[in-house]
Scaffold this motif. Structure first.
Motif, PDB file in Angstrom:
ATOM      1  N   LEU A 110       1.815   1.411   9.531  1.00  0.00           N
ATOM      2  CA  LEU A 110       1.582   2.739   8.954  1.00  0.00           C
ATOM      3  C   LEU A 110       0.100   3.064   8.793  1.00  0.00           C
ATOM      4  N   HIS A 111      -0.647   2.224   8.083  1.00  0.00           N
ATOM      5  CA  HIS A 111      -2.066   2.499   7.836  1.00  0.00           C
ATOM      6  C   HIS A 111      -2.992   1.352   8.217  1.00  0.00           C
TER       7      HIS A 111
ATOM      8  N   SER B 252       5.888   0.789   3.294  1.00  0.00           N
ATOM      9  CA  SER B 252       6.403   0.843   4.666  1.00  0.00           C
ATOM     10  C   SER B 252       6.913  -0.546   5.060  1.00  0.00           C
TER      11      SER B 252
ATOM     12  N   PRO C  37      -6.168  -0.583   4.064  1.00  0.00           N
ATOM     13  CA  PRO C  37      -6.144  -0.163   2.673  1.00  0.00           C
ATOM     14  C   PRO C  37      -5.316  -1.056   1.747  1.00  0.00           C
TER      15      PRO C  37
ATOM     16  N   HIS D  30       0.824  -1.212   0.000  1.00  0.00           N
ATOM     17  CA  HIS D  30       0.000   0.000   0.000  1.00  0.00           C
ATOM     18  C   HIS D  30       0.857   1.261   0.000  1.00  0.00           C
ATOM     19  N   GLU D  31       1.789   1.390   0.917  1.00  0.00           N
ATOM     20  CA  GLU D  31       2.578   2.621   1.028  1.00  0.00           C
ATOM     21  C   GLU D  31       4.070   2.383   1.195  1.00  0.00           C
TER      22      GLU D  31
END
Length: 104
Positions: free
Chosen positions: A67-68, A51, A83, A48-49
């Motif tokens: 992170l999320h 991380s 996410p 996703h990001e």
């Protein structure tokens, strides 16, 4: 396909429910996870990001991204909670003489 194998350490280094971040010879960073005495290897980066999943926690077969909040199965790589939507890359693991061997 050109597969290589590397030694990710001793099975005694990673207790059940814990993880270890390792660097393969090809520059890939992976996360080795001990799920009830079975070892699994996945990419260390959240899809996703980007991380590090090493910063998250392992509960059962689910690795949680700090992170999320995305979650993945370390057995299959499947994204299990938003996410996160894209699966993690998984790598074959075998145990030989108490050593964790990963194919990549």
């Amino acid at each position: 396909m050109n597969n290589s194998q590397f030694d990710a350490g001793s099975i005694n280094e990673i207790k059940p429910g814990k993880t270890k971040r390792v660097d393969a010879a090809n520059g890939k960073r992976m996360l080795v996870c001990n799920v009830d005495g079975e070892f699994y290897a996945v990419d260390d980066r959240c899809t996703h990001e980007d991380s590090s999943l090493y910063l998250g926690c392992l509960k059962g077969e689910r690795i949680h991204c700090s992170l999320h909040g995305g979650e993945f199965s370390v057995k299959t790589g499947a994204a299990l909670a938003e996410p996160a939507e894209i699966a993690l890359q998984t790598y074959p693991v075998r145990i030989e003489d108490g050593r964790i061997l990963i194919s990549c």
